[in-house]
Write a protein that holds these residues in place. Structure first.
Motif, PDB file in Angstrom:
ATOM      1  N   GLY A  17       5.886   9.635  -1.202  1.00 33.56           N
ATOM      2  CA  GLY A  17       7.006   9.297  -0.336  1.00 33.56           C
ATOM      3  C   GLY A  17       6.631   9.051   1.105  1.00 33.56           C
ATOM      4  O   GLY A  17       7.498   9.049   1.984  1.00 33.56           O
ATOM      5  N   ARG A  40       5.590  -0.620  -2.689  1.00 34.84           N
ATOM      6  CA  ARG A  40       6.345   0.131  -3.702  1.00 34.84           C
ATOM      7  C   ARG A  40       6.169  -0.484  -5.081  1.00 34.84           C
ATOM      8  O   ARG A  40       5.944   0.241  -6.079  1.00 34.84           O
ATOM      9  N   ASP A  83       3.765   2.249  -6.660  1.00 33.97           N
ATOM     10  CA  ASP A  83       4.650   3.383  -7.004  1.00 33.97           C
ATOM     11  C   ASP A  83       4.621   3.637  -8.518  1.00 33.97           C
ATOM     12  O   ASP A  83       4.692   2.684  -9.304  1.00 33.97           O
TER      13      ASP A  83
END
Length: 396
Positions: free
Chosen positions: A307, A392, A396
């Motif tokens: 994060g 992302r 991610d």
């Protein structure tokens, strides 16, 4: 009386001028005659280097590093005396050494050298020793005997390295050069000079910096940003300690990365941020490697998964070698992902055009913003948002 006083003053002035011509200020700098004699000595020394004539070199003084450099293909070698400080029959000379490697340097490499001298009984100067001047970098032959290996697109010079290992560097460089030309274009020299010292300390000596500045760095490329075609060839300087622990893919990525810096040097200027120059070099380095973003950007992957998505592209200060290693790795990875995104979303040709547009700007301020607008049709806020989304999506 007055006339005699005036004559006396003129005599004192004449005597002072005579003393200055003989010993100069404070008795330290040498006379013009000594300077001319030492310059002639250095000229003979330079000719002996070019002729690879050990006997002629020995006539100028100690052999010193001569045998170490004997195999290096010099096209030019010259000294220019810049200072001479004499103390009786001994002296210290400051000189600028200029040399060119045949087939690679389009202009001389210039370095500072300090030579210690002595007079023999016949009044002839001889060189007792030569070393890099204070704050000047070492040359490879200062570190030991230089072995020369020629590749198809490369010249590899190693000190204290087995010939077989130097051939492996030439093989890597010979694969890197065509890969870089394919991505960047053929408008560059199309060959590289690779220096392989004995150790990290040897690498630091060639760069004139503390070894701690380059610990863990596999290689660096020296050269002047925005250099014209008449500049000396860049040198890829390897840290054998860090480079040696890399696998075959990692070694190829590093050599291709550094070769990209050589190819892009003329288009890289003070206006080019490090995230772009290092990111583009990694972009070309990783092409064809099979490495995924997660594999090639582990520090950035960890930050994204935890994060800690970066809010902005890295600053130049994030690329300092002597800083935090994780921060440095993440800076490189962030630049690579930005260039990878441009190639994915706009195409390789636009990435090249963008790179050149940024470097063509007159100053750093506004360079990226102007190129984003003219080449990619976007702005910095939009580009940064796209890049964060790309991180992302890919990590991610």
């Amino acid at each position: 009386m007055a006339g005699r006083r005036r004559a006396s003053r003129h005599g004192v002035i004449a005597l002072c001028l005579l003393l200055v011509s003989l010993v100069a200020c404070g008795g330290r700098p040498a006379s013009d005659t000594a300077r001319a004699d030492v310059q002639r000595l250095l000229d003979r020394r330079a000719a002996a280097v070019l002729d690879r004539d050990a006997a002629a070199f020995r006539q100028t003084g100690a052999l010193d590093w001569f045998e170490n450099a004997r195999g290096v293909p010099f096209a030019a070698w010259a000294y220019r005396l810049t200072g001479l400080h004499r103390d009786g029959a001994t002296a210290t000379a400051d000189a600028e050494l200029s040399y060119r490697i045949e087939g690679y340097d389009n202009a001389p490499v210039s370095v500072g050298r300090t030579l210690t001298l002595s007079l023999d009984a016949g009044g002839q100067w001889y060189v007792d020793g030569e070393k890099p001047a204070e704050k000047s970098a070492e040359q490879l032959w200062d570190q030991g005997a230089v072995t020369v290996v020629r590749g198809e697109h490369s010249l590899v010079l190693g000190a204290g390295q087995p010939t077989e290992k130097l051939h492996s560097y030439a093989d890597l460089a010979d694969r890197a050069v065509p890969a870089v030309s394919k991505a960047w274009g053929a408008d560059w020299a199309g060959h590289v000079v690779v220096l392989v010292p004995t150790s990290l300390e040897g690498m630091a000596g060639l760069l004139g910096s503390p070894a701690s500045s380059y610990r863990g760095i596999a290689a660096v490329t020296t050269g002047e940003t925005g250099a014209p075609a008449s500049a000396p060839a860049d040198r890829i300087i390897v840290n054998p300690d860090a480079y040696g622990v890399l696998g075959s893919v990692g070694k190829q990525v590093v050599l291709t990365h550094e070769t990209t810096h050589v190819a892009t040097r003329a288009a890289t200027t003070a206006a080019t941020p490090l995230w772009l120059s290092e990111g583009y070099a990694d972009r070309i380095g990783y092409l064809g490697s099979g490495r995924s973003p997660v594999q090639a950007a582990p520090e950035l992957w960890q930050a994204v998964t935890e994060g800690r998505l970066p809010a902005a592209l890295p600053e130049d200060s994030d690329f300092g070698f002597s800083g935090n290693a994780n921060r440095l790795a993440q800076a490189y990875e962030s630049g690579w992902m930005a260039c990878r995104m441009i190639a994915d979303q706009w195409g390789e040709a636009k990435l090249r055009e963008f790179y050149k547009a940024v470097g063509g700007h007159k100053q750093r301020a506004g360079a990226v913003e102007d190129a984003l607008d003219r080449v990619l049709g976007t702005n910095l806020d939009d580009f940064t948002a796209r890049w964060r989304d790309y991180l992302r999506d890919q990590l991610d």
